[in-house]
Design a protein around this motif. Structure first.
Motif, PDB file in Angstrom:
ATOM      1  N   LEU A 156       0.827  -1.211   0.000  1.00  0.00           N
ATOM      2  CA  LEU A 156       0.000   0.000   0.000  1.00  0.00           C
ATOM      3  C   LEU A 156       0.861   1.261   0.000  1.00  0.00           C
ATOM      4  CD1 LEU A 156      -2.813  -0.991   2.531  1.00  0.00           C
ATOM      5  CD2 LEU A 156      -3.149  -0.369   0.133  1.00  0.00           C
ATOM      6  N   GLU A 157       1.940   1.222   0.751  1.00  0.00           N
ATOM      7  CA  GLU A 157       2.828   2.381   0.806  1.00  0.00           C
ATOM      8  C   GLU A 157       3.520   2.599  -0.536  1.00  0.00           C
ATOM      9  OE1 GLU A 157       5.379   1.462   4.052  1.00  0.00           O
ATOM     10  OE2 GLU A 157       3.937   2.121   5.600  1.00  0.00           O
ATOM     11  N   THR A 158       3.908   1.522  -1.197  1.00  0.00           N
ATOM     12  CA  THR A 158       4.547   1.632  -2.512  1.00  0.00           C
ATOM     13  C   THR A 158       3.597   2.227  -3.535  1.00  0.00           C
ATOM     14  OG1 THR A 158       5.973  -0.277  -2.080  1.00  0.00           O
ATOM     15  CG2 THR A 158       5.657   0.341  -4.383  1.00  0.00           C
ATOM     16  N   VAL A 159       2.361   1.732  -3.551  1.00  0.00           N
ATOM     17  CA  VAL A 159       1.372   2.223  -4.504  1.00  0.00           C
ATOM     18  C   VAL A 159       0.983   3.658  -4.187  1.00  0.00           C
ATOM     19  CG1 VAL A 159      -0.975   1.897  -5.378  1.00  0.00           C
ATOM     20  CG2 VAL A 159       0.486  -0.084  -5.000  1.00  0.00           C
ATOM     21  N   SER A 160       0.914   3.972  -2.904  1.00  0.00           N
ATOM     22  CA  SER A 160       0.545   5.331  -2.502  1.00  0.00           C
ATOM     23  C   SER A 160       1.543   6.360  -3.031  1.00  0.00           C
ATOM     24  CB  SER A 160       0.462   5.411  -0.976  1.00  0.00           C
ATOM     25  OG  SER A 160       0.085   6.708  -0.569  1.00  0.00           O
ATOM     26  N   LYS A 161       2.807   6.002  -3.088  1.00  0.00           N
ATOM     27  CA  LYS A 161       3.837   6.924  -3.582  1.00  0.00           C
ATOM     28  C   LYS A 161       3.680   7.224  -5.069  1.00  0.00           C
ATOM     29  CE  LYS A 161       7.292   5.548  -0.152  1.00  0.00           C
ATOM     30  NZ  LYS A 161       8.612   4.872   0.068  1.00  0.00           N
ATOM     31  N   LEU A 162       3.001   6.327  -5.795  1.00  0.00           N
ATOM     32  CA  LEU A 162       2.807   6.540  -7.237  1.00  0.00           C
ATOM     33  C   LEU A 162       1.915   7.748  -7.504  1.00  0.00           C
ATOM     34  CD1 LEU A 162       2.300   2.863  -8.488  1.00  0.00           C
ATOM     35  CD2 LEU A 162       4.399   4.216  -8.442  1.00  0.00           C
ATOM     36  N   HIS A 163       1.099   8.119  -6.526  1.00  0.00           N
ATOM     37  CA  HIS A 163       0.216   9.276  -6.690  1.00  0.00           C
ATOM     38  C   HIS A 163       0.975  10.601  -6.655  1.00  0.00           C
ATOM     39  CE1 HIS A 163      -3.566   6.981  -6.469  1.00  0.00           C
ATOM     40  NE2 HIS A 163      -2.968   6.238  -5.558  1.00  0.00           N
ATOM     41  N   ASP A 164       2.249  10.549  -6.263  1.00  0.00           N
ATOM     42  CA  ASP A 164       3.051  11.775  -6.230  1.00  0.00           C
ATOM     43  C   ASP A 164       3.416  12.247  -7.637  1.00  0.00           C
ATOM     44  OD1 ASP A 164       3.011  11.732  -3.477  1.00  0.00           O
ATOM     45  OD2 ASP A 164       4.869  10.563  -3.324  1.00  0.00           O
ATOM     46  N   GLY A 165       3.358  11.352  -8.602  1.00  0.00           N
ATOM     47  CA  GLY A 165       3.714  11.689  -9.975  1.00  0.00           C
ATOM     48  C   GLY A 165       2.568  12.351 -10.716  1.00  0.00           C
ATOM     49  N   PRO A 166       2.789  12.691 -11.980  1.00  0.00           N
ATOM     50  CA  PRO A 166       1.738  13.317 -12.795  1.00  0.00           C
ATOM     51  C   PRO A 166       0.581  12.357 -13.051  1.00  0.00           C
ATOM     52  CG  PRO A 166       3.629  12.737 -14.162  1.00  0.00           C
ATOM     53  CD  PRO A 166       4.044  12.510 -12.742  1.00  0.00           C
ATOM     54  N   VAL A 167      -0.602  12.915 -13.230  1.00  0.00           N
ATOM     55  CA  VAL A 167      -1.801  12.107 -13.461  1.00  0.00           C
ATOM     56  C   VAL A 167      -1.820  11.556 -14.878  1.00  0.00           C
ATOM     57  CG1 VAL A 167      -4.327  12.128 -13.550  1.00  0.00           C
ATOM     58  CG2 VAL A 167      -3.125  13.395 -11.754  1.00  0.00           C
ATOM     59  N   PHE A 168      -1.413  12.395 -15.842  1.00  0.00           N
ATOM     60  CA  PHE A 168      -1.502  12.018 -17.251  1.00  0.00           C
ATOM     61  C   PHE A 168      -0.122  11.779 -17.853  1.00  0.00           C
ATOM     62  CE2 PHE A 168      -5.223  14.771 -16.429  1.00  0.00           C
ATOM     63  CZ  PHE A 168      -6.222  13.836 -16.670  1.00  0.00           C
ATOM     64  N   THR A 169      -0.087  10.939 -18.881  1.00  0.00           N
ATOM     65  CA  THR A 169       1.180  10.644 -19.557  1.00  0.00           C
ATOM     66  C   THR A 169       1.685  11.845 -20.339  1.00  0.00           C
ATOM     67  OG1 THR A 169      -0.086   9.743 -21.426  1.00  0.00           O
ATOM     68  CG2 THR A 169       0.691   8.178 -19.776  1.00  0.00           C
ATOM     69  N   SER A 170       0.769  12.666 -20.835  1.00  0.00           N
ATOM     70  CA  SER A 170       1.157  13.854 -21.603  1.00  0.00           C
ATOM     71  C   SER A 170       1.526  14.983 -20.653  1.00  0.00           C
ATOM     72  CB  SER A 170       0.017  14.302 -22.519  1.00  0.00           C
ATOM     73  OG  SER A 170      -0.373  13.258 -23.392  1.00  0.00           O
ATOM     74  N   SER A 171       2.726  15.521 -20.820  1.00  0.00           N
ATOM     75  CA  SER A 171       3.171  16.613 -19.950  1.00  0.00           C
ATOM     76  C   SER A 171       2.730  17.974 -20.469  1.00  0.00           C
ATOM     77  CB  SER A 171       4.703  16.592 -19.824  1.00  0.00           C
ATOM     78  OG  SER A 171       5.318  16.708 -21.103  1.00  0.00           O
ATOM     79  N   SER A 172       2.195  18.019 -21.681  1.00  0.00           N
ATOM     80  CA  SER A 172       1.721  19.278 -22.253  1.00  0.00           C
ATOM     81  C   SER A 172       0.542  19.003 -23.181  1.00  0.00           C
ATOM     82  CB  SER A 172       2.844  19.979 -23.029  1.00  0.00           C
ATOM     83  OG  SER A 172       3.240  19.203 -24.146  1.00  0.00           O
ATOM     84  N   TYR A 173      -0.156  20.077 -23.523  1.00  0.00           N
ATOM     85  CA  TYR A 173      -1.314  19.938 -24.404  1.00  0.00           C
ATOM     86  C   TYR A 173      -0.901  19.471 -25.789  1.00  0.00           C
ATOM     87  CZ  TYR A 173      -5.617  21.080 -26.907  1.00  0.00           C
ATOM     88  OH  TYR A 173      -6.741  21.012 -27.679  1.00  0.00           O
ATOM     89  N   SER A 174       0.280  19.883 -26.245  1.00  0.00           N
ATOM     90  CA  SER A 174       0.758  19.468 -27.568  1.00  0.00           C
ATOM     91  C   SER A 174       1.000  17.960 -27.612  1.00  0.00           C
ATOM     92  CB  SER A 174       2.036  20.224 -27.940  1.00  0.00           C
ATOM     93  OG  SER A 174       3.065  19.954 -27.002  1.00  0.00           O
ATOM     94  N   GLU A 175       1.503  17.385 -26.519  1.00  0.00           N
ATOM     95  CA  GLU A 175       1.700  15.937 -26.469  1.00  0.00           C
ATOM     96  C   GLU A 175       0.357  15.214 -26.499  1.00  0.00           C
ATOM     97  OE1 GLU A 175       4.136  14.607 -23.295  1.00  0.00           O
ATOM     98  OE2 GLU A 175       5.883  15.802 -23.886  1.00  0.00           O
ATOM     99  N   PHE A 176      -0.627  15.760 -25.793  1.00  0.00           N
ATOM    100  CA  PHE A 176      -1.975  15.190 -25.803  1.00  0.00           C
ATOM    101  C   PHE A 176      -2.561  15.230 -27.214  1.00  0.00           C
ATOM    102  CE2 PHE A 176      -6.626  15.949 -25.291  1.00  0.00           C
ATOM    103  CZ  PHE A 176      -6.969  14.688 -24.814  1.00  0.00           C
ATOM    104  N   GLN A 177      -2.347  16.334 -27.927  1.00  0.00           N
ATOM    105  CA  GLN A 177      -2.803  16.452 -29.313  1.00  0.00           C
ATOM    106  C   GLN A 177      -2.140  15.400 -30.198  1.00  0.00           C
ATOM    107  OE1 GLN A 177      -1.980  20.718 -29.981  1.00  0.00           O
ATOM    108  NE2 GLN A 177      -4.154  20.985 -30.421  1.00  0.00           N
ATOM    109  N   ASN A 178      -0.848  15.148 -29.943  1.00  0.00           N
ATOM    110  CA  ASN A 178      -0.137  14.126 -30.727  1.00  0.00           C
ATOM    111  C   ASN A 178      -0.739  12.739 -30.494  1.00  0.00           C
ATOM    112  OD1 ASN A 178       1.656  15.969 -31.851  1.00  0.00           O
ATOM    113  ND2 ASN A 178       3.158  15.723 -30.208  1.00  0.00           N
ATOM    114  N   ASP A 179      -1.124  12.464 -29.254  1.00  0.00           N
ATOM    115  CA  ASP A 179      -1.769  11.178 -28.953  1.00  0.00           C
ATOM    116  C   ASP A 179      -3.104  11.054 -29.701  1.00  0.00           C
ATOM    117  OD1 ASP A 179       0.259  10.369 -27.272  1.00  0.00           O
ATOM    118  OD2 ASP A 179      -0.702  11.154 -25.465  1.00  0.00           O
ATOM    119  N   LEU A 180      -3.885  12.130 -29.685  1.00  0.00           N
ATOM    120  CA  LEU A 180      -5.163  12.123 -30.405  1.00  0.00           C
ATOM    121  C   LEU A 180      -4.944  11.984 -31.905  1.00  0.00           C
ATOM    122  CD1 LEU A 180      -7.194  14.940 -28.574  1.00  0.00           C
ATOM    123  CD2 LEU A 180      -7.362  12.462 -28.264  1.00  0.00           C
TER     124      LEU A 180
END
Length: 320
Positions: free
Chosen positions: A24-48
């Motif tokens: 549980l402690e290991t998984v809980s630490k994963l929430h410290d990172g970003p929610v989405f894989t795209s770090s910017s809107y342009s990266e999200f557009q590339n995925d789309l």
């Protein structure tokens, strides 16, 4: 505040009874990172854009196959006296046949790609790697594109069953998590978005036989072999292999859900937890239909008599 503290304490106690504390402690630490894989809107557009390109590619394949079907049926019906009925029947058959053929082509490549990637997966990956593994987004993008293509075609041209339409929507939802969220559980992408599609290849061939009763009359043994092949591959991949893979996915996503720190995180992972359960139930529902069809085929149980072109039609409603 005291009530909230007591509630939080009780929740923690319950969680520690069902999940190891260190996990549980290991998984809980994963929430410290970003929610989405795209770090910017342009990266999200590339995925789309990637998804859009795959939709276009599938549509082109479908269009070419449809042209081939129309050309073939035009020659076949050239000498028929009732041109109106021929035209209507031919249009329906062309759409259905081209849809099934396109499914077979796409599922063949998805299945082969998934099988190759699945064979090279590390068997003892850590919980962290299984949740946030960055690879295999291509499988999620391909599934989103494939289902987005199948939805309008299935609804408008093929008149697919309600269960299949719901299945398309559920796959889009769960694939979107794998594609866009950092915690996308991509360790299982090669299997769920690739390997299981192998069963759809013999299904497509079987459906082509059903659309052409003369083929069944001319090659009854071949048709039986295809039916048995489809049943075996389906039961192996979508039941035998599916259940342990889904059990691991549900375990991981429940861990991540209980350590969520925001309502958005809880909603996304809660929805996909039940989405996984629903898709598993759908596989078992189809598996039951397939097993009953095999038993009828072997003469072990009696079924209602149907026309040769609609026999065991429920098998058609399985996942593409």
């Amino acid at each position: 505040d005291n009530i909230a503290d007591i509630s939080s304490s009780l929740q923690s106690q319950l969680l520690y009874n069902y999940y190891p504390k260190d996990l549980l402690e290991t998984v809980s630490k994963l929430h410290d990172g970003p929610v989405f894989t795209s770090s910017s809107y342009s990266e999200f557009q590339n995925d789309l854009l990637d998804i859009f390109k795959i939709v276009v590619a599938i549509s082109i394949v479908h269009f070419i196959v449809l042209l081939c079907y129309k050309k073939h049926d035009a020659h076949k019906s050239a000498n028929d006296d009732d041109k109106t009925n021929v035209s209507t029947a031919t249009t329906v058959e062309c759409h259905r046949g081209s849809y099934q053929m396109t499914n077979m082509i796409i599922n063949f490549f998805l299945g082969c790609g998934g099988l190759i990637s699945y064979c090279y997966l590390p068997h003892y990956a850590s919980i962290t790697d299984r949740i946030i593994m960055p690879d295999f987004t291509i499988f999620a993008k391909s599934q989103i594109a494939y289902q987005l293509w199948a939805l309008p075609v299935g609804l408008i041209l093929v008149n697919e069953s309600t269960s299949m339409i719901v299945h398309h929507v559920c796959v889009v939802i769960i694939s979107s998590m794998s594609c866009f969220c950092t915690a996308g559980f991509r360790y299982h992408c090669p299997f769920f978005y690739g390997v299981i599609e192998i069963s759809s290849v013999p299904l497509s061939i079987m459906n082509m036989f059903r659309n052409n009763p003369a083929w069944i009359e001319a090659r009854p043994r071949l048709y039986s072999v295809i039916r048995v092949t489809f049943a075996v591959v389906f039961l192996v991949t979508r039941v035998g292999l599916w259940i342990p893979q889904m059990a691991d996915f549900l375990y991981m996503i429940s861990l991540y859900f209980w350590t969520c720190r925001s309502r958005f995180c809880g909603v996304v992972n809660g929805v996909n937890f039940f989405n996984g359960i629903f898709l598993t139930g759908l596989q078992l529902f189809w598996a039951k239909k397939i097993v009953l069809g095999l038993l009828k085929m072997a003469g072990l149980i009696q079924g209602r008599k149907k026309g040769i072109s609609s026999k065991d039609n429920d098998e058609d409603k399985k996942v593409k």
